[in-house]
Every structure is written in C-alpha cells, then in structure tokens.
Design an enzyme around this catalytic site. Structure first.
Site, PDB file in Angstrom:
ATOM      1  N   CYS A 191       0.894  -1.100   0.008  1.00 17.60           N
ATOM      2  CA  CYS A 191       0.092  -0.122   0.134  1.00 17.60           C
ATOM      3  C   CYS A 191       0.947   1.050  -0.055  1.00 17.60           C
ATOM      4  O   CYS A 191       0.607   2.388  -0.552  1.00 17.60           O
ATOM      5  CB  CYS A 191      -0.824  -0.058   1.202  1.00 17.60           C
ATOM      6  SG  CYS A 191      -2.332  -1.180   1.124  1.00 17.60           S
ATOM      7  N   CYS A 341      13.294   5.960  -4.920  1.00 18.53           N
ATOM      8  CA  CYS A 341      11.854   5.984  -5.473  1.00 18.53           C
ATOM      9  C   CYS A 341      11.079   6.414  -4.156  1.00 18.53           C
ATOM     10  O   CYS A 341      11.635   7.668  -3.466  1.00 18.53           O
ATOM     11  CB  CYS A 341      11.486   4.491  -5.655  1.00 18.53           C
ATOM     12  SG  CYS A 341      11.736   3.275  -4.172  1.00 18.53           S
TER      13      CYS A 341
END
Length: 383
Positions: A191, A341
């Site tokens: 998530c 990232c």
C-alpha cells in the site's frame, strides 16, 4: 455441547436490533457472546472488521499486530485517531473497542505472526480473520488454519480492487487451492508503494465481519467456495466459484505440508538474488555530501509521474521504473548514479536492472525520498 452464556439486561438492550431478527434472536446473540475471533492485523482491514464485530457483541476479540499508528494510517484505518499517532495499534484498538462496547473482552498479541508462534496464538480461537497485507502472512495464516481446523475469513485490497472469501478446508478449498504459488515478490507493491483507496478496506473489512457473524450464528450462505471480487472504479461485484484442489499441498488428498514452514523464503522475500550489502545503498545525508562534491552525480527518480508531482528532489531526473529498460541510452554509463523511489524498494530493482545492463557505478538511496525529507530537506513533502 457447552451451554451458551446468558445476556445481561444491559446487553439485551444494546443488542435489541439483533434480537428481534428471527435469524439471530436470543440464541444467535448468545453464540456471538460465546465466540472467540482472532484478527490478524489492526490496520486497514482489521479496523472495520474489529469495530463491527465488537459492536455486534462478539465476546472475545483477539488482535495480533506489532506496528504503531502512523499519520498515513488515518486515511483508511478508522479504528485509530489523530491522538493515537505514535502509539501502539494494539493500545489504540483496545481503547477504541472498549469505548465502543465494554462487554467485549479484547486479547492482544504484540508480536509479528510467525511460524514459531502462529499455532499457539490461533489455537484458542474459533475463527481467524486475516487482515494482513503481505503474502508470507497470508500463506502462514492459511496453513495454520488448515492444520488447526479453523475457518479463515480472508480479505485483501489493492488500489481500487478488493477480494473476500472464507477458506475452510474442512468443507471447501483453502487459500492455497486458489493461489498455489505466491507471485514474484516485486510484482505486487505494498500500500505504501502502490496506494489504496481509503474507503475500500472499509468495504472489504465489513464483508469479513459479516461473514464472521454468519459463521458464528449459523445463518445464510457464507463465501466458502466463492471468491468475491470488488471493482470500486465501476462499483461492480463479481463472484468466482472455487473448488478444492485434490493436489493442494496443505489440504489435498496427500498433503506434503504438515507443519508450518519459512514463509518469507517460500514467497521469495529473502535476500537471495537481491542486491544487498555494503556499497549498494547510500544514506540520504551521505548522498547530500557526495552530491555537493560531485555535481555530475545522476540522481535517478524511478517513481511514477503522479508521485513526482507530489514531491521531488531538486536536480533529480525522472525515468519511471516501467520505462527504464527502454530508456537506458539516455543515461551516461560513466556517471555515478543513485536511484531513488518512495521508500527504496523500486530503486533497488532499478539498480539491479542498471547493473545487469552494464552500468558500473550505481547505488540506491536508502529509504527513498521519504528518508531525504526526514534527514536532509523537510521542505520535501512526505506522503
């Protein structure tokens, strides 16, 4: 058969809307009071499931979780409030459930569910509600439930999609009958990496609570042998029929898994084949110093464009991981390269890709842009 517990006058008033339902009535409510339900996870799915089970009068709720409430939890984990940020999820959940229904007994297990402790924890509960968010735990819960003869009320969510079922190997298929092998560890992001629509775990977790209540009371048709699929974009529900696999290694005719195994290794979550070790990752503060002394260093942002719009590191170059194999020619092969990232998982995959393509000087930003925001530049928004 053990006698059912009686209801106090206060409980009769509290559960009156249940008691006047012919399919529940007094005996159904007494069954709820006698029931012991374990919830694996007190987060997105565990929150609505626990709240509705407590409100329904399930006598004993067990909660397994080892995490703390984070501000990013509040978008979907409605059992926790702003005041609980930084607290144990179990402490927050216990207080909320007691406030919701003081007649419910809450047992907490402040531990990560593992092959070592799973059987001991699950053994004393009637039903297990799996609200976990990773494949090793899902396979662990499944196998433990099969070995102990417990129903496993399953739910999962990803972005706009959800699933729910009831796996009970005594009367139908188990989780492994549907998913015999786990997906590659890099295929399905968490998530935190992939995102999830905040209301979706409320829908799926409520379905898990509903199925649990039906199992306890003995009313209606449960999701045993059926997989319910929810597409929140289209607001469509579909159903797939599931059959028991006679060759299932856990619940099949000749099972080969008769004890709990190493589920991290089974799901390929170990370090084998993954770039690790000294020199592979660089800390945010160290990157800042090195970048200042070497302005030609290439900071390669491998997130998606919509994430770049949320937050960015000035001077970083955006090439999404999905586009990286086709855009290698745009990168100077002689340069020092640091991939980054959100939290560090995708940048390690980018590092492996670049190394495999012959780039010699590549490292990954440890902790991603989130670590940069915490340790270097608080002006970069965290998400």
């Amino acid at each position: 058969m053990a006698s059912l517990p009686t209801l106090s006058s206060a409980e009769i008033l509290r559960y009156s809307r249940h008691l006047i339902l012919p399919d529940i009535a007094l005996v159904g409510q007494q069954r709820l009071k006698a029931a012991r339900v374990l919830l694996v996870g007190a987060g997105g799915l565990g929150s609505p499931a626990a709240l509705y089970l407590a409100a329904a009068g399930v006598g004993t709720l067990g909660l397994v979780d080892w995490d703390v409430v984070d501000v990013t939890s509040l978008q979907r984990q409605l059992m926790h409030g702003t005041a609980a940020v930084g607290r144990s999820k179990l402490d927050s959940a216990r207080a909320r459930l007691h406030d919701l229904n003081p007649h419910v007994h809450v047992e907490t297990f402040a531990a990560k569910l593992t092959s070592t402790n799973a059987l001991d924890i699950l053994r004393n509960f009637d039903i297990v509600v799996d609200g976990s968010d990773n494949f090793p735990t899902r396979y662990l819960v499944n196998d433990a439930c099969v070995l102990l003869g417990k129903p496993n009320v399953y739910g999962s969510i990803f972005r706009f999609d959800g699933q729910a079922s009831v796996f009970d190997a005594r009367v139908g298929p188990c989780y492994r009958c549907l998913f015999s092998d786990p997906p590659p560890p890099d295929l399905v992001p968490s998530c935190a990496e992939g995102g999830v629509l905040g209301v979706l775990p409320g829908i799926i977790g409520s379905i898990q609570a509903l199925e649990t209540i039906k199992l306890i009371v003995g009313v209606g048709d449960t999701l045993v042998g059926r997989l319910l699929l929810c597409d929140a974009r289209r607001m469509q529900f579909r159903e797939l029929a599931l059959a028991k696999d006679p060759d299932c290694p856990v619940c099949g005719t000749h099972p080969t898994v008769t004890a709990l195994i190493d589920y991290e290794a089974f799901c390929g979550m170990g370090d084998e084949g993954r770039a690790t070790g000294e020199g592979v990752e660089i800390a945010a503060a160290e990157l800042k110093r090195e970048w200042a002394s070497n302005p030609k260093l290439v900071l390669l942002d491998v997130r998606e464009p919509h994430e770049y719009e949320i937050a960015r590191i000035d001077g970083a170059r955006l090439i999404p991981l999905s586009e990286l194999p086709g855009r290698l020619a745009e990168i100077d092969g002689r340069a020092e390269i640091v991939t980054h990232c959100h939290h560090g998982a995708r940048s390690l995959r980018a590092l492996e890709l670049l190394k495999g393509a012959g780039f010699a000087h590549v490292r990954s930003l440890q902790g991603g842009i989130d670590a940069w925001s915490v340790d270097v530049d608080p002006a970069v928004p965290r998400y």
